[in-house]
Design a protein around this motif. Structure first.
Motif, PDB file in Angstrom:
ATOM      1  N   THR A  74       7.633  -3.816  -1.326  1.00 61.66           N
ATOM      2  CA  THR A  74       6.473  -4.530  -1.878  1.00 61.66           C
ATOM      3  C   THR A  74       5.639  -4.415  -1.023  1.00 61.66           C
ATOM      4  OG1 THR A  74       7.527  -4.593  -4.329  1.00 61.66           O
ATOM      5  CG2 THR A  74       5.490  -5.609  -3.399  1.00 61.66           C
ATOM      6  N   TRP A  75       6.055  -5.167   0.165  1.00 59.33           N
ATOM      7  CA  TRP A  75       5.428  -5.956   1.360  1.00 59.33           C
ATOM      8  C   TRP A  75       4.774  -4.630   2.030  1.00 59.33           C
ATOM      9  CZ3 TRP A  75       5.769  -5.216   6.901  1.00 59.33           C
ATOM     10  CH2 TRP A  75       5.190  -6.223   7.568  1.00 59.33           C
ATOM     11  N   GLY A  76       5.105  -4.123   2.355  1.00 58.03           N
ATOM     12  CA  GLY A  76       5.251  -2.357   3.086  1.00 58.03           C
ATOM     13  C   GLY A  76       4.603  -1.669   2.305  1.00 58.03           C
ATOM     14  N   VAL A  77       4.520  -1.596   0.730  1.00 61.77           N
ATOM     15  CA  VAL A  77       3.164  -0.897   0.144  1.00 61.77           C
ATOM     16  C   VAL A  77       1.598  -1.897   0.581  1.00 61.77           C
ATOM     17  CG1 VAL A  77       2.496   0.363  -1.807  1.00 61.77           C
ATOM     18  CG2 VAL A  77       4.933   0.535  -1.162  1.00 61.77           C
ATOM     19  N   GLY A  78       1.740  -2.813   0.841  1.00 67.97           N
ATOM     20  CA  GLY A  78       0.674  -3.823  -0.245  1.00 67.97           C
ATOM     21  C   GLY A  78       0.237  -3.359   1.795  1.00 67.97           C
ATOM     22  N   ALA A  79       1.032  -3.565   2.834  1.00 72.81           N
ATOM     23  CA  ALA A  79       0.679  -3.772   4.222  1.00 72.81           C
ATOM     24  C   ALA A  79       0.337  -2.133   4.971  1.00 72.81           C
ATOM     25  CB  ALA A  79       1.943  -3.943   5.157  1.00 72.81           C
ATOM     26  N   LEU A  80       0.558  -1.697   3.777  1.00 74.09           N
ATOM     27  CA  LEU A  80       0.025   0.184   4.783  1.00 74.09           C
ATOM     28  C   LEU A  80      -1.183   1.080   3.854  1.00 74.09           C
ATOM     29  CD1 LEU A  80       0.446   2.839   5.501  1.00 74.09           C
ATOM     30  CD2 LEU A  80       1.384   3.727   3.366  1.00 74.09           C
ATOM     31  N   VAL A  81      -1.358  -0.259   2.928  1.00 76.46           N
ATOM     32  CA  VAL A  81      -2.431   0.546   2.160  1.00 76.46           C
ATOM     33  C   VAL A  81      -3.708  -0.687   2.618  1.00 76.46           C
ATOM     34  CG1 VAL A  81      -3.536  -0.644  -0.237  1.00 76.46           C
ATOM     35  CG2 VAL A  81      -1.856   0.605  -0.306  1.00 76.46           C
ATOM     36  N   MET A  82      -3.114  -1.914   2.877  1.00 75.91           N
ATOM     37  CA  MET A  82      -4.264  -2.785   3.393  1.00 75.91           C
ATOM     38  C   MET A  82      -4.721  -2.191   4.932  1.00 75.91           C
ATOM     39  SD  MET A  82      -5.954  -4.285   0.796  1.00 75.91           S
ATOM     40  CE  MET A  82      -6.368  -5.755   2.111  1.00 75.91           C
ATOM     41  N   GLY A  83      -3.931  -2.232   5.502  1.00 72.64           N
ATOM     42  CA  GLY A  83      -4.131  -1.858   6.801  1.00 72.64           C
ATOM     43  C   GLY A  83      -4.749  -0.276   7.101  1.00 72.64           C
ATOM     44  N   SER A  84      -4.351   0.194   6.240  1.00 74.44           N
ATOM     45  CA  SER A  84      -4.467   1.706   5.481  1.00 74.44           C
ATOM     46  C   SER A  84      -6.543   1.653   5.691  1.00 74.44           C
ATOM     47  CB  SER A  84      -4.592   2.784   5.301  1.00 74.44           C
ATOM     48  OG  SER A  84      -2.899   3.109   6.028  1.00 74.44           O
ATOM     49  N   ALA A  85      -6.765   0.584   4.903  1.00 82.21           N
ATOM     50  CA  ALA A  85      -8.073   0.623   4.216  1.00 82.21           C
ATOM     51  C   ALA A  85      -9.487  -0.385   5.190  1.00 82.21           C
ATOM     52  CB  ALA A  85      -8.075  -0.462   3.267  1.00 82.21           C
ATOM     53  N   PHE A  86      -8.647  -1.056   5.870  1.00 86.67           N
ATOM     54  CA  PHE A  86      -9.459  -1.607   6.925  1.00 86.67           C
ATOM     55  C   PHE A  86      -9.479  -0.755   7.808  1.00 86.67           C
ATOM     56  CE2 PHE A  86      -8.345  -6.319   4.752  1.00 86.67           C
ATOM     57  CZ  PHE A  86      -9.773  -5.752   3.852  1.00 86.67           C
ATOM     58  N   ALA A  87      -8.250   0.410   8.833  1.00 82.96           N
ATOM     59  CA  ALA A  87      -8.875   1.048   9.691  1.00 82.96           C
ATOM     60  C   ALA A  87      -9.340   2.034   9.759  1.00 82.96           C
ATOM     61  CB  ALA A  87      -6.955   1.770  10.208  1.00 82.96           C
ATOM     62  N   SER A  88      -9.866   2.101   9.110  1.00 81.85           N
ATOM     63  CA  SER A  88     -10.913   3.721   8.356  1.00 81.85           C
ATOM     64  C   SER A  88     -11.867   2.732   8.766  1.00 81.85           C
ATOM     65  CB  SER A  88     -11.116   3.929   7.123  1.00 81.85           C
ATOM     66  OG  SER A  88     -11.458   3.122   6.378  1.00 81.85           O
ATOM     67  N   LYS A  89     -13.961   3.943   9.169  1.00 77.74           N
ATOM     68  CA  LYS A  89     -14.480   3.244   9.812  1.00 77.74           C
ATOM     69  C   LYS A  89     -14.992   2.703   9.007  1.00 77.74           C
ATOM     70  CE  LYS A  89     -17.571   3.772  13.086  1.00 77.74           C
ATOM     71  NZ  LYS A  89     -18.278   2.161  12.940  1.00 77.74           N
ATOM     72  N   LYS A  90     -14.878   2.807   7.477  1.00 80.82           N
ATOM     73  CA  LYS A  90     -15.886   2.714   6.501  1.00 80.82           C
ATOM     74  C   LYS A  90     -15.181   1.071   5.942  1.00 80.82           C
ATOM     75  CE  LYS A  90     -18.149   4.628   1.745  1.00 80.82           C
ATOM     76  NZ  LYS A  90     -17.421   5.326   0.754  1.00 80.82           N
ATOM     77  N   GLY A  91     -14.104   1.029   6.418  1.00 82.01           N
ATOM     78  CA  GLY A  91     -13.192  -0.434   5.646  1.00 82.01           C
ATOM     79  C   GLY A  91     -13.410  -0.973   6.913  1.00 82.01           C
ATOM     80  N   SER A  92     -13.694  -0.780   7.917  1.00 81.87           N
ATOM     81  CA  SER A  92     -13.811  -1.262   8.890  1.00 81.87           C
ATOM     82  C   SER A  92     -14.693  -2.283   9.490  1.00 81.87           C
ATOM     83  CB  SER A  92     -13.225  -1.325  10.523  1.00 81.87           C
ATOM     84  OG  SER A  92     -13.809  -0.324  10.695  1.00 81.87           O
ATOM     85  N   ASP A  93     -15.635  -1.232   8.758  1.00 83.38           N
ATOM     86  CA  ASP A  93     -17.322  -2.026   9.082  1.00 83.38           C
ATOM     87  C   ASP A  93     -18.092  -2.544   7.938  1.00 83.38           C
ATOM     88  OD1 ASP A  93     -17.907  -0.038  10.953  1.00 83.38           O
ATOM     89  OD2 ASP A  93     -19.066   1.487  10.051  1.00 83.38           O
ATOM     90  N   TRP A  94     -17.564  -2.170   6.208  1.00 82.26           N
ATOM     91  CA  TRP A  94     -17.556  -3.273   5.693  1.00 82.26           C
ATOM     92  C   TRP A  94     -16.916  -4.228   5.168  1.00 82.26           C
ATOM     93  CZ3 TRP A  94     -13.695  -5.337   2.275  1.00 82.26           C
ATOM     94  CH2 TRP A  94     -14.520  -6.429   0.887  1.00 82.26           C
ATOM     95  N   PHE A  95     -16.302  -4.875   6.376  1.00 79.26           N
ATOM     96  CA  PHE A  95     -15.617  -6.239   6.111  1.00 79.26           C
ATOM     97  C   PHE A  95     -16.103  -6.889   6.601  1.00 79.26           C
ATOM     98  CE2 PHE A  95     -11.648  -9.182   8.312  1.00 79.26           C
ATOM     99  CZ  PHE A  95     -12.050  -9.737   7.643  1.00 79.26           C
TER     100      PHE A  95
END
Length: 88
Positions: free
Chosen positions: A18-39
């Motif tokens: 469960t932790w791995g899936v959550g970390a993969l999803v959140m990490g992928s979202a923030f690693a994208s250009k759009k996600g990091s710009d939003w954050f």
């Protein structure tokens, strides 16, 4: 995490999965250009009263690197949990 789950019961392995899936999803979202710009915009908008901290937050370029490391750790966690669950 991997060593702890290797010694644990199925509950620890499911937690690692469960932790791995959550970390993969959140990490992928923030690693994208759009996600990091939003954050970055969310953080900068909350620091409107402090221009020095606001400028530092705008120039923080390591967010994508940290998010990528989180995503890779999540992927490793998923693989370790899957291997432990199928083996045990």
């Amino acid at each position: 995490m991997v060593q702890i789950s290797a010694q644990a019961t199925h509950g620890g392995q499911v937690f690692l999965l469960t932790w791995g899936v959550g970390a993969l999803v959140m990490g992928s979202a923030f690693a994208s250009k759009k996600g990091s710009d939003w954050f970055r915009e969310v953080i900068v908008s909350r620091l409107q009263g402090n221009p020095v901290q606001q400028a530092r937050a705008q120039n923080f370029g390591r967010l994508r690197v940290v998010a990528t490391v989180l995503a890779v750790a999540g992927l490793i966690g998923i693989m370790a949990a899957g291997a432990s669950l199928t083996r045990g």
